[in-house]
Motif scaffolding. Structure first.
Motif, PDB file in Angstrom:
ATOM      1  N   LEU A  26      73.838  49.178  34.905  1.00  0.00           N
ATOM      2  CA  LEU A  26      72.819  48.513  35.710  1.00  0.00           C
ATOM      3  C   LEU A  26      73.470  47.649  36.789  1.00  0.00           C
ATOM      4  O   LEU A  26      73.023  47.639  37.943  1.00  0.00           O
ATOM      5  CB  LEU A  26      71.914  47.670  34.807  1.00  0.00           C
ATOM      6  N   SER A  27      74.541  46.952  36.458  1.00  0.00           N
ATOM      7  CA  SER A  27      75.253  46.120  37.434  1.00  0.00           C
ATOM      8  C   SER A  27      75.892  46.969  38.524  1.00  0.00           C
ATOM      9  O   SER A  27      75.872  46.599  39.705  1.00  0.00           O
ATOM     10  CB  SER A  27      76.314  45.273  36.737  1.00  0.00           C
ATOM     11  N   ALA A  28      76.468  48.118  38.151  1.00  0.00           N
ATOM     12  CA  ALA A  28      77.073  49.009  39.142  1.00  0.00           C
ATOM     13  C   ALA A  28      76.012  49.552  40.096  1.00  0.00           C
ATOM     14  O   ALA A  28      76.235  49.627  41.318  1.00  0.00           O
ATOM     15  CB  ALA A  28      77.806  50.154  38.445  1.00  0.00           C
ATOM     16  N   LEU A  29      74.865  49.906  39.578  1.00  0.00           N
ATOM     17  CA  LEU A  29      73.769  50.408  40.400  1.00  0.00           C
ATOM     18  C   LEU A  29      73.326  49.346  41.401  1.00  0.00           C
ATOM     19  O   LEU A  29      73.168  49.612  42.599  1.00  0.00           O
ATOM     20  CB  LEU A  29      72.607  50.821  39.493  1.00  0.00           C
ATOM     21  N   SER A  30      73.160  48.131  40.925  1.00  0.00           N
ATOM     22  CA  SER A  30      72.747  47.026  41.779  1.00  0.00           C
ATOM     23  C   SER A  30      73.797  46.708  42.848  1.00  0.00           C
ATOM     24  O   SER A  30      73.478  46.516  44.019  1.00  0.00           O
ATOM     25  CB  SER A  30      72.473  45.779  40.927  1.00  0.00           C
ATOM     26  N   ALA A  31      75.069  46.670  42.445  1.00  0.00           N
ATOM     27  CA  ALA A  31      76.138  46.343  43.382  1.00  0.00           C
ATOM     28  C   ALA A  31      76.270  47.410  44.465  1.00  0.00           C
ATOM     29  O   ALA A  31      76.473  47.090  45.645  1.00  0.00           O
ATOM     30  CB  ALA A  31      77.462  46.182  42.640  1.00  0.00           C
ATOM     31  N   CYS A  32      76.151  48.672  44.091  1.00  0.00           N
ATOM     32  CA  CYS A  32      76.232  49.759  45.062  1.00  0.00           C
ATOM     33  C   CYS A  32      75.102  49.619  46.088  1.00  0.00           C
ATOM     34  O   CYS A  32      75.319  49.741  47.295  1.00  0.00           O
ATOM     35  CB  CYS A  32      76.158  51.103  44.339  1.00  0.00           C
ATOM     36  N   HIS A  33      73.901  49.347  45.609  1.00  0.00           N
ATOM     37  CA  HIS A  33      72.755  49.167  46.508  1.00  0.00           C
ATOM     38  C   HIS A  33      73.006  47.988  47.456  1.00  0.00           C
ATOM     39  O   HIS A  33      72.777  48.092  48.663  1.00  0.00           O
ATOM     40  CB  HIS A  33      71.480  48.943  45.688  1.00  0.00           C
ATOM     41  N   MET A  34      73.497  46.892  46.903  1.00  0.00           N
ATOM     42  CA  MET A  34      73.757  45.707  47.725  1.00  0.00           C
ATOM     43  C   MET A  34      74.762  46.008  48.832  1.00  0.00           C
ATOM     44  O   MET A  34      74.545  45.656  49.997  1.00  0.00           O
ATOM     45  CB  MET A  34      74.291  44.565  46.853  1.00  0.00           C
ATOM     46  N   PRO A  91      68.469  42.952  38.536  1.00  0.00           N
ATOM     47  CA  PRO A  91      67.955  44.278  38.198  1.00  0.00           C
ATOM     48  C   PRO A  91      67.429  44.335  36.771  1.00  0.00           C
ATOM     49  O   PRO A  91      67.903  43.630  35.887  1.00  0.00           O
ATOM     50  CB  PRO A  91      69.173  45.179  38.386  1.00  0.00           C
ATOM     51  N   LEU A  92      66.453  45.193  36.594  1.00  0.00           N
ATOM     52  CA  LEU A  92      65.833  45.379  35.290  1.00  0.00           C
ATOM     53  C   LEU A  92      65.853  46.868  34.964  1.00  0.00           C
ATOM     54  O   LEU A  92      65.358  47.679  35.741  1.00  0.00           O
ATOM     55  CB  LEU A  92      64.388  44.878  35.326  1.00  0.00           C
ATOM     56  N   ALA A  99      65.065  52.069  36.670  1.00  0.00           N
ATOM     57  CA  ALA A  99      65.660  50.769  37.015  1.00  0.00           C
ATOM     58  C   ALA A  99      64.856  50.187  38.165  1.00  0.00           C
ATOM     59  O   ALA A  99      64.341  50.921  39.013  1.00  0.00           O
ATOM     60  CB  ALA A  99      67.120  50.926  37.413  1.00  0.00           C
ATOM     61  N   ARG A 100      64.752  48.875  38.160  1.00  0.00           N
ATOM     62  CA  ARG A 100      64.041  48.176  39.225  1.00  0.00           C
ATOM     63  C   ARG A 100      64.979  47.111  39.777  1.00  0.00           C
ATOM     64  O   ARG A 100      65.415  46.228  39.036  1.00  0.00           O
ATOM     65  CB  ARG A 100      62.758  47.555  38.684  1.00  0.00           C
ATOM     66  N   LEU A 101      65.305  47.239  41.064  1.00  0.00           N
ATOM     67  CA  LEU A 101      66.140  46.246  41.728  1.00  0.00           C
ATOM     68  C   LEU A 101      65.218  45.182  42.303  1.00  0.00           C
ATOM     69  O   LEU A 101      64.316  45.479  43.095  1.00  0.00           O
ATOM     70  CB  LEU A 101      66.980  46.909  42.827  1.00  0.00           C
ATOM     71  N   ARG A 102      65.440  43.947  41.875  1.00  0.00           N
ATOM     72  CA  ARG A 102      64.560  42.837  42.254  1.00  0.00           C
ATOM     73  C   ARG A 102      65.373  41.850  43.093  1.00  0.00           C
ATOM     74  O   ARG A 102      65.795  40.815  42.606  1.00  0.00           O
ATOM     75  CB  ARG A 102      63.980  42.196  41.002  1.00  0.00           C
ATOM     76  N   THR A 103      65.561  42.219  44.341  1.00  0.00           N
ATOM     77  CA  THR A 103      66.442  41.453  45.223  1.00  0.00           C
ATOM     78  C   THR A 103      65.711  40.305  45.892  1.00  0.00           C
ATOM     79  O   THR A 103      64.523  40.390  46.203  1.00  0.00           O
ATOM     80  CB  THR A 103      67.045  42.360  46.312  1.00  0.00           C
ATOM     81  N   VAL A 104      66.461  39.236  46.108  1.00  0.00           N
ATOM     82  CA  VAL A 104      66.018  38.122  46.933  1.00  0.00           C
ATOM     83  C   VAL A 104      67.074  38.005  48.022  1.00  0.00           C
ATOM     84  O   VAL A 104      68.245  37.739  47.740  1.00  0.00           O
ATOM     85  CB  VAL A 104      65.890  36.808  46.133  1.00  0.00           C
TER      86      VAL A 104
END
Length: 156
Positions: free
Chosen positions: A61-69, A90-91, A107-112
């Motif tokens: 989940l962290s890798a997915l979020s970091a790649c998106h970021m 991310p959730l 997965a749901r990326l909940r970015t601010v």
């Protein structure tokens, strides 16, 4: 073009008798990539792991979020969209089956994201939609990845 990635996963859970019994060993290991800090890991707590250590699900989940970021920041810079901060919580929704088998369902990326005052949030939304086409991790998973961005305006 292809590229090799490498890692070392080293089991650290031998409590003295190896796998002589189901409860005789710890579900812990280290991820050791040459030249990088070691990450101490464990199994999911639902499966007997240490809740204070990263588990495979956390790492994915962290890798997915970091790649998106990283792709969002790249596209933002290319398109003149100034980002001053980015945070994601991310959730991942997973299903667990018999014997511990499981899988991510989504997965749901909940970015601010904090943008410069007056920034084009419609453009920011468009950038999020493009990332699924290029993000290495998102392209490699077999579950949907949703985005719920929230934008803040930087103080002038």
């Amino acid at each position: 073009m292809t590229q090799d990635y490498t890692s070392r996963v080293i089991w650290t859970g031998n409590l003295g008798t190896g796998t002589s019994g189901y409860r005789a060993y710890a579900r812990s290991w280290d991820v050791a990539v040459p030249g990088k800090p070691v990450i101490h890991c464990s199994n999911d707590p639902l499966l007997g792991g240490d809740p204070t250590k990263m588990n495979p699900e956390d790492l994915l989940l962290s890798a997915l979020s970091a790649c998106h970021m990283l792709w969002f920041l790249h596209y933002a810079a290319e398109n003149g969209l100034v980002v001053s901060s980015y945070e994601d919580r991310p959730l991942g929704l997973a299903r667990h089956g018999k014997g511990g088998a499981g899988q991510f369902l989504s997965a749901r990326l909940r970015t601010v994201i904090t943008l410069q005052p007056g920034a084009d949030t419609a453009l920011a939304d468009q950038l999020h939609q493009r990332i699924g086409e290029v993000c290495f991790i998102a392209r490699s998973v077999n579950f949907p990845v949703h985005h719920d961005p929230r934008y803040l305006s930087a103080e002038a």
